[in-house]
Design a protein around this motif. Structure first.
Motif, PDB file in Angstrom:
ATOM      1  N   ASP A   1       0.693  -1.184   0.082  1.00 41.70           N
ATOM      2  CA  ASP A   1      -0.007  -0.056  -0.047  1.00 41.70           C
ATOM      3  C   ASP A   1       0.995   1.193  -0.047  1.00 41.70           C
ATOM      4  O   ASP A   1       0.632   2.279   0.693  1.00 41.70           O
ATOM      5  N   VAL A   2       1.954   1.214  -0.657  1.00 41.52           N
ATOM      6  CA  VAL A   2       2.910   2.317  -1.107  1.00 41.52           C
ATOM      7  C   VAL A   2       2.514   2.743  -2.439  1.00 41.52           C
ATOM      8  O   VAL A   2       2.230   2.143  -3.215  1.00 41.52           O
ATOM      9  N   SER A   3       2.592   4.083  -2.370  1.00 43.20           N
ATOM     10  CA  SER A   3       2.204   5.105  -3.694  1.00 43.20           C
ATOM     11  C   SER A   3       3.149   4.454  -4.917  1.00 43.20           C
ATOM     12  O   SER A   3       4.504   4.593  -4.806  1.00 43.20           O
ATOM     13  N   ILE A   4       2.442   3.942  -5.807  1.00 46.10           N
ATOM     14  CA  ILE A   4       3.603   3.235  -7.013  1.00 46.10           C
ATOM     15  C   ILE A   4       4.050   4.394  -7.756  1.00 46.10           C
ATOM     16  O   ILE A   4       5.355   4.066  -8.283  1.00 46.10           O
ATOM     17  N   GLY A   5       3.428   5.574  -7.766  1.00 50.60           N
ATOM     18  CA  GLY A   5       4.157   6.822  -8.361  1.00 50.60           C
ATOM     19  C   GLY A   5       5.417   7.217  -7.831  1.00 50.60           C
ATOM     20  O   GLY A   5       6.491   7.537  -8.403  1.00 50.60           O
ATOM     21  N   LYS A   6       5.354   7.054  -6.411  1.00 48.62           N
ATOM     22  CA  LYS A   6       6.782   7.501  -5.593  1.00 48.62           C
ATOM     23  C   LYS A   6       7.713   6.324  -5.839  1.00 48.62           C
ATOM     24  O   LYS A   6       8.772   6.560  -5.880  1.00 48.62           O
ATOM     25  N   LEU A   7       7.259   5.048  -6.071  1.00 43.21           N
ATOM     26  CA  LEU A   7       8.115   4.153  -5.984  1.00 43.21           C
ATOM     27  C   LEU A   7       8.887   4.280  -7.316  1.00 43.21           C
ATOM     28  O   LEU A   7       9.887   3.919  -7.701  1.00 43.21           O
ATOM     29  N   PHE A   8       7.968   4.477  -8.481  1.00 44.39           N
ATOM     30  CA  PHE A   8       8.660   4.582  -9.810  1.00 44.39           C
ATOM     31  C   PHE A   8       9.719   5.800  -9.928  1.00 44.39           C
ATOM     32  O   PHE A   8      11.005   5.719 -10.284  1.00 44.39           O
ATOM     33  N   MET A   9       9.037   6.973  -9.239  1.00 46.07           N
ATOM     34  CA  MET A   9      10.267   8.099  -8.983  1.00 46.07           C
ATOM     35  C   MET A   9      11.477   7.664  -8.152  1.00 46.07           C
ATOM     36  O   MET A   9      12.816   8.221  -8.628  1.00 46.07           O
ATOM     37  N   ALA A  10      11.314   6.767  -7.267  1.00 48.01           N
ATOM     38  CA  ALA A  10      12.470   6.354  -6.412  1.00 48.01           C
ATOM     39  C   ALA A  10      13.538   5.528  -7.527  1.00 48.01           C
ATOM     40  O   ALA A  10      14.589   5.400  -6.974  1.00 48.01           O
TER      41      ALA A  10
END
Length: 426
Positions: free
Chosen positions: A164-173
């Motif tokens: 349940d972590v933002s996929i957008g933030k994961l992509f940016m990371a």
């Protein structure tokens, strides 16, 4: 005792060459049936509930976009453009290979797809340019792993859905670590080529370079379209995957004219095979996670970590060793889905940012793609090169060492992963 039985059955089924998804499902069903109130309807509901997630629909979209890119001429013209500008320089062909993998990774989200698409074109070119075949195979297998670190990334989508972590933030990371690891591979390739005087390809005229670049522009715009639509908030990752598919179809048919009716069936078969394998593993892993949760295994493990006063550096050391061992006999999606439900409470207890941990975990999954005996990229390259698996393994060993060193740096320096999401997506 039941947890020992569960893992024992899973390992036994795996050693019998039963597919991972089936091994997960059968071992869980057997244990639940013999130790708890058995309800088959509940189990099937749990399996389907695990797939009832909109973000998961991004997976078939990005897989299809990657297959279309490989068959519709997009990857071919991107590679030709890069070769026209730098292919004649020392190490130019190996640099083209790595850069092509980085660009393809920003579209497909899959390591085997990246290795297959780029390797089909660059493996003969590398050998023709004087590189030893063993080194060329290792380079393609290693560079192909960037497909799951540089966004979009299928493992990061699964991590986001599970935690349940933002996929957008994961992509940016994943952007800076992906560029950093790509840079490490580039530097090593240039040093190796200069030392041995390898990799000088044909020198193109300026006119040929501009023609190749103009031809590649429509395909080169695809990563910008995918990532730009996500980070500007115009689209979700799922919607951007669908846009990527339609854009690739339009470019392949109307501009490159290399996608025909006869290609539709093999494209869909490749996409369905890859997607169904991933989704079957996800649904089976939901049962596995259900049993672990009902028996409070994550809480017990987190309690043990707390009682033993294990700090986060010791935890990272143990987890990275565990991932490396698991990567020798399991593929990335299985490892994430089996271990993440257990590790999440520990991550939170130790104060580790889940996004930082996601990148560390993904780099470990990259290593799983190139460690024998079941590294998927090894099989892809072995099949293309028509060489024994052992030859590919020998070629990839130096790159495994480089990637482990880079992984250690990512663990020690979390800002590489966290700088962009913390700065741009507060």
């Amino acid at each position: 005792m039941t947890v020992v039985l569960l893992f024992g059955l899973f390992i036994a089924f795996f050693l019998l060459n039963i597919p991972i998804a089936i091994s997960l499902a059968i071992s869980t069903i057997v244990v639940i049936a013999t130790t708890e109130n058995f309800n088959m309807i509940m189990l099937t509901q749990r399996m389907f509930a695990g797939l009832n997630s909109a973000p998961l629909m991004a997976i078939p979209g990005f897989v299809l976009a990657g297959v279309l890119m490989a068959r519709g001429g997009v990857s071919k013209y991107l590679i030709e453009s890069l070769r026209s500008w730098i292919g004649h320089l020392p190490g130019g062909l190996s640099v083209v290979t790595i850069l092509s993998c980085m660009i393809f990774a920003a579209i497909s989200g899959s390591s085997p797809a990246t290795a297959a698409a780029i390797g089909a074109i660059m493996l003969p070119a590398l050998i023709e340019g004087g590189y030893p075949k063993r080194y060329a195979m290792g380079l393609i297998a290693a560079a192909g792993t960037l497909g799951i670190l540089i966004p979009p990334s299928i493992p990061l989508i699964i991590f986001g859905v599970t935690s349940d972590v933002s996929i957008g933030k994961l992509f940016m990371a994943g952007i800076l670590p992906g560029l950093f690891l790509g840079g490490v591979l580039l530097i090593s390739a240039i040093i190796y080529a200069k030392k041995n005087n390898y990799g000088r390809g044909k020198k193109y005229t300026m006119s040929e370079r501009w023609q190749a670049s103009l031809k590649a522009i429509p395909g080169a715009f695809l990563p910008v379209l995918i990532l730009g639509s996500i980070y500007t908030g115009v689209c979700t990752p799922t919607e951007s995957a669908v846009i990527a598919v339609f854009y690739t179809i339009v470019v392949s048919i109307l501009i490159y004219k290399e996608l025909h009716w006869k290609d539709i069936r093999p494209i869909l078969v490749d996409t369905i095979n890859t997607t169904s394998m991933i989704f079957l593993i996800i649904s089976a892993a939901m049962l596995f996670a259900l049993f672990l949760t009902n028996n409070q295994v994550p809480n017990h493990v987190a309690g043990w970590i707390s009682d033993s006063n294990l700090n986060k550096w010791a935890f990272f050391a143990v987890v990275n060793i565990m991932f490396f061992i698991m990567g020798t006999f399991l593929e990335a999606v299985s490892i994430i889905l089996i271990t993440l439900p257990i590790l999440l409470p520990i991550i939170r207890h130790l104060g580790i940012d889940p996004i930082h941990f996601a990148i560390v975990m993904t780099v470990n999954m990259e290593l799983a793609m190139i460690t024998p005996p079941v590294g998927l990229n090894l099989f892809v390259v072995s099949s293309m090169a028509k060489e024994p698996l052992g030859e590919v393994v020998r070629g990839v060993l130096p790159f495994i060492v480089l990637m482990i060193a880079t992984l250690i740096l990512f663990v020690i320096w979390p800002d590489i992963s966290l700088y962009l999401p913390n700065t741009l997506m507060k």
